[in-house]
Motif scaffolding. Structure first.
Motif, PDB file in Angstrom:
ATOM      1  N   ASN A 286      -2.416   3.879  -6.934  1.00  0.00           N
ATOM      2  CA  ASN A 286      -3.063   4.615  -5.846  1.00  0.00           C
ATOM      3  C   ASN A 286      -1.988   5.388  -5.092  1.00  0.00           C
ATOM      4  O   ASN A 286      -0.970   4.813  -4.697  1.00  0.00           O
ATOM      5  CB  ASN A 286      -3.779   3.623  -4.923  1.00  0.00           C
ATOM      6  CG  ASN A 286      -4.584   4.298  -3.846  1.00  0.00           C
ATOM      7  OD1 ASN A 286      -4.059   5.052  -3.046  1.00  0.00           O
ATOM      8  ND2 ASN A 286      -5.878   4.013  -3.800  1.00  0.00           N
ATOM      9  N   GLU A 287      -2.208   6.700  -4.936  1.00  0.00           N
ATOM     10  CA  GLU A 287      -1.284   7.526  -4.154  1.00  0.00           C
ATOM     11  C   GLU A 287      -2.076   8.353  -3.147  1.00  0.00           C
ATOM     12  O   GLU A 287      -3.198   8.770  -3.427  1.00  0.00           O
ATOM     13  CB  GLU A 287      -0.480   8.477  -5.045  1.00  0.00           C
ATOM     14  CG  GLU A 287       0.346   7.793  -6.123  1.00  0.00           C
ATOM     15  CD  GLU A 287      -0.375   7.710  -7.449  1.00  0.00           C
ATOM     16  OE1 GLU A 287      -1.173   8.616  -7.758  1.00  0.00           O
ATOM     17  OE2 GLU A 287      -0.177   6.701  -8.158  1.00  0.00           O
ATOM     18  N   SER A 288      -1.497   8.581  -1.988  1.00  0.00           N
ATOM     19  CA  SER A 288      -2.186   9.379  -0.973  1.00  0.00           C
ATOM     20  C   SER A 288      -1.190  10.049  -0.040  1.00  0.00           C
ATOM     21  O   SER A 288      -0.057   9.605   0.129  1.00  0.00           O
ATOM     22  CB  SER A 288      -3.163   8.515  -0.170  1.00  0.00           C
ATOM     23  OG  SER A 288      -2.519   7.370   0.341  1.00  0.00           O
TER      24      SER A 288
ATOM     25  N   THR B 264      -9.588  12.201  -7.593  1.00  0.00           N
ATOM     26  CA  THR B 264      -9.007  12.658  -6.333  1.00  0.00           C
ATOM     27  C   THR B 264     -10.124  12.902  -5.338  1.00  0.00           C
ATOM     28  O   THR B 264     -11.170  13.446  -5.683  1.00  0.00           O
ATOM     29  CB  THR B 264      -8.204  13.951  -6.545  1.00  0.00           C
ATOM     30  OG1 THR B 264      -7.184  13.713  -7.513  1.00  0.00           O
ATOM     31  CG2 THR B 264      -7.555  14.407  -5.252  1.00  0.00           C
TER      32      THR B 264
ATOM     33  N   HIS C  63      -2.113   4.415   4.927  1.00  0.00           N
ATOM     34  CA  HIS C  63      -3.364   5.151   4.813  1.00  0.00           C
ATOM     35  C   HIS C  63      -3.982   5.119   3.429  1.00  0.00           C
ATOM     36  O   HIS C  63      -5.010   5.719   3.207  1.00  0.00           O
ATOM     37  CB  HIS C  63      -3.138   6.603   5.202  1.00  0.00           C
ATOM     38  CG  HIS C  63      -2.098   7.276   4.358  1.00  0.00           C
ATOM     39  ND1 HIS C  63      -0.753   7.067   4.536  1.00  0.00           N
ATOM     40  CD2 HIS C  63      -2.204   8.134   3.325  1.00  0.00           C
ATOM     41  CE1 HIS C  63      -0.071   7.789   3.669  1.00  0.00           C
ATOM     42  NE2 HIS C  63      -0.925   8.434   2.915  1.00  0.00           N
ATOM     43  N   SER C  64      -3.370   4.407   2.480  1.00  0.00           N
ATOM     44  CA  SER C  64      -3.883   4.502   1.118  1.00  0.00           C
ATOM     45  C   SER C  64      -5.179   3.726   0.924  1.00  0.00           C
ATOM     46  O   SER C  64      -6.138   4.244   0.399  1.00  0.00           O
ATOM     47  CB  SER C  64      -2.832   3.992   0.143  1.00  0.00           C
ATOM     48  OG  SER C  64      -2.473   2.668   0.451  1.00  0.00           O
TER      49      SER C  64
ATOM     50  N   ILE D 130      -9.677  12.609   2.254  1.00  0.00           N
ATOM     51  CA  ILE D 130      -9.682  11.377   3.033  1.00  0.00           C
ATOM     52  C   ILE D 130      -9.523  11.672   4.525  1.00  0.00           C
ATOM     53  O   ILE D 130      -8.719  12.502   4.918  1.00  0.00           O
ATOM     54  CB  ILE D 130      -8.562  10.425   2.583  1.00  0.00           C
ATOM     55  CG1 ILE D 130      -7.242  11.187   2.426  1.00  0.00           C
ATOM     56  CG2 ILE D 130      -8.918   9.720   1.300  1.00  0.00           C
ATOM     57  CD1 ILE D 130      -6.053  10.354   2.036  1.00  0.00           C
TER      58      ILE D 130
ATOM     59  N   ALA E 268      -1.385  12.400   3.839  1.00  0.00           N
ATOM     60  CA  ALA E 268      -2.242  12.896   4.925  1.00  0.00           C
ATOM     61  C   ALA E 268      -1.365  13.526   6.008  1.00  0.00           C
ATOM     62  O   ALA E 268      -0.227  13.108   6.227  1.00  0.00           O
ATOM     63  CB  ALA E 268      -3.080  11.780   5.524  1.00  0.00           C
TER      64      ALA E 268
ATOM     65  N   TYR F 158      -8.428  10.189   8.369  1.00  0.00           N
ATOM     66  CA  TYR F 158      -7.506   9.208   8.933  1.00  0.00           C
ATOM     67  C   TYR F 158      -7.847   9.047  10.405  1.00  0.00           C
ATOM     68  O   TYR F 158      -7.820  10.017  11.171  1.00  0.00           O
ATOM     69  CB  TYR F 158      -6.054   9.672   8.772  1.00  0.00           C
ATOM     70  CG  TYR F 158      -5.027   8.715   9.318  1.00  0.00           C
ATOM     71  CD1 TYR F 158      -4.309   7.876   8.470  1.00  0.00           C
ATOM     72  CD2 TYR F 158      -4.755   8.641  10.688  1.00  0.00           C
ATOM     73  CE1 TYR F 158      -3.355   6.999   8.965  1.00  0.00           C
ATOM     74  CE2 TYR F 158      -3.808   7.761  11.185  1.00  0.00           C
ATOM     75  CZ  TYR F 158      -3.114   6.946  10.333  1.00  0.00           C
ATOM     76  OH  TYR F 158      -2.184   6.068  10.818  1.00  0.00           O
TER      77      TYR F 158
ATOM     78  N   GLU G 273      -6.397  11.652  -1.577  1.00  0.00           N
ATOM     79  CA  GLU G 273      -6.083  10.369  -2.194  1.00  0.00           C
ATOM     80  C   GLU G 273      -6.361  10.428  -3.696  1.00  0.00           C
ATOM     81  O   GLU G 273      -7.367  10.994  -4.129  1.00  0.00           O
ATOM     82  CB  GLU G 273      -6.929   9.262  -1.563  1.00  0.00           C
ATOM     83  CG  GLU G 273      -6.636   7.880  -2.108  1.00  0.00           C
ATOM     84  CD  GLU G 273      -7.441   6.803  -1.391  1.00  0.00           C
ATOM     85  OE1 GLU G 273      -7.015   5.638  -1.414  1.00  0.00           O
ATOM     86  OE2 GLU G 273      -8.504   7.126  -0.814  1.00  0.00           O
ATOM     87  N   TYR G 274      -5.463   9.847  -4.457  1.00  0.00           N
ATOM     88  CA  TYR G 274      -5.595   9.746  -5.916  1.00  0.00           C
ATOM     89  C   TYR G 274      -5.731   8.270  -6.235  1.00  0.00           C
ATOM     90  O   TYR G 274      -4.804   7.480  -6.022  1.00  0.00           O
ATOM     91  CB  TYR G 274      -4.352  10.349  -6.568  1.00  0.00           C
ATOM     92  CG  TYR G 274      -4.402  10.436  -8.080  1.00  0.00           C
ATOM     93  CD1 TYR G 274      -5.250  11.334  -8.728  1.00  0.00           C
ATOM     94  CD2 TYR G 274      -3.573   9.632  -8.861  1.00  0.00           C
ATOM     95  CE1 TYR G 274      -5.280  11.422 -10.110  1.00  0.00           C
ATOM     96  CE2 TYR G 274      -3.583   9.717 -10.244  1.00  0.00           C
ATOM     97  CZ  TYR G 274      -4.444  10.612 -10.865  1.00  0.00           C
ATOM     98  OH  TYR G 274      -4.471  10.692 -12.240  1.00  0.00           O
TER      99      TYR G 274
END
Length: 265
Positions: free
Chosen positions: A256-258, A59, A7-8, A62, A260, A64, A46-47
């Motif tokens: 990139n980090e996320s 940030t 999902h990122s 997001i 959900a 999905y 998301e970052y």
């Protein structure tokens, strides 16, 4: 192949999902009697880099969405639109659509009003994917900007790792390239901008743009729910990484980090 929710990258594609949802619903109606359908939806955070090549991050919330008619059509905020015209057990391929993210003035920081913001763009093309085993697949997609602002090539491989208790996880290695038009759109500097920024003008050519290594983890919380997490390490390559926008004002390293919360129907 059963993918761990990735999902990122694609949470940046909500408008693609909206614009192409009609196509998927039409396909759903015509194929509902032949295949089971899968739907997952959720929300998260998301970052990500403030702009492609930035060393600062921001940030954002997001969405999905992942809807699939196996071996026929998929539409998601993960992988955009894929219409499988081959439908084989090992080889898949057909029409590919995606959403190419741009950059906002509000995220440019010291570069605001010195370089142009870029609007998001819809890209269309084709894809091929080989399912080597139940756990491993490799693929490629080639697409062009529908407004004529460049072409994009991705080559990737994904491995679904063995489960650890109830935890599902996977890794993916991806290489991306752009033609000269696309590279200049994101990383080029014209003489007027160069004078303002006090850097050399830069007109990159076609070639490698980004390599990423991604780790995805799905933590179930019930039969239908769970948390999806992703960590992506990216490294800008070639003329993209050598652009003064990156070397003077940004960073070749892109994190990139996320996370959900997802509900599977």
């Amino acid at each position: 192949m059963s993918h761990t929710p990735r999902h990122s990258r694609p949470f940046r594609r909500p408008l693609l999902v909206t614009s192409l949802l009609v196509c998927l619903l039409w396909a759903h109606a015509s194929m509902a009697d032949t295949d089971p359908n899968i739907f997952a939806g959720g929300v998260g955070m998301e970052y990500l880099p403030s702009w492609p090549g930035a060393k600062t991050s921001r940030t954002q919330p997001i969405p999905y969405v992942d809807i699939e008619i196996p071996n026929r059509v998929s539409l998601s905020t993960l992988d955009g639109l894929q219409v499988d015209l081959i439908g084989g057990s090992v080889l898949h391929g057909g029409i590919y659509g995606d959403y190419q993210w741009g950059r906002d003035s509000s995220d440019l920081g010291v570069l605001r009003d010195k370089i142009a913001p870029l609007s998001p763009r819809l890209t269309l093309g084709g894809y091929l994917e080989w399912q080597l085993t139940k756990q491993i697949d490799v693929g490629t997609d080639l697409s062009h900007d529908t407004n004529g602002a460049g072409e994009y090539l991705d080559i990737y491989g994904e491995w679904d790792l063995p489960k650890v208790w109830l935890l599902e996880h996977s890794v993916e290695l991806r290489w991306q390239a752009m033609n000269a038009h696309a590279m200049n759109r994101f990383f080029g500097i014209d003489p007027a901008q160069a004078s303002t920024l006090n850097v050399p003008a830069w007109q990159p050519g076609a070639g490698s743009q980004l390599a990423t290594l991604e780790y995805d983890l799905f933590v179930p919380t019930s039969k239908h729910t769970g948390f999806a997490l992703a960590l992506v390490y990216g490294r800008l390559l070639g003329d993209a990484g050598d652009s003064p926008l990156v070397t003077r004002f940004g960073s070749r390293t892109q994190w990139n980090e996320s996370v959900a919360f997802i509900y599977h129907f």
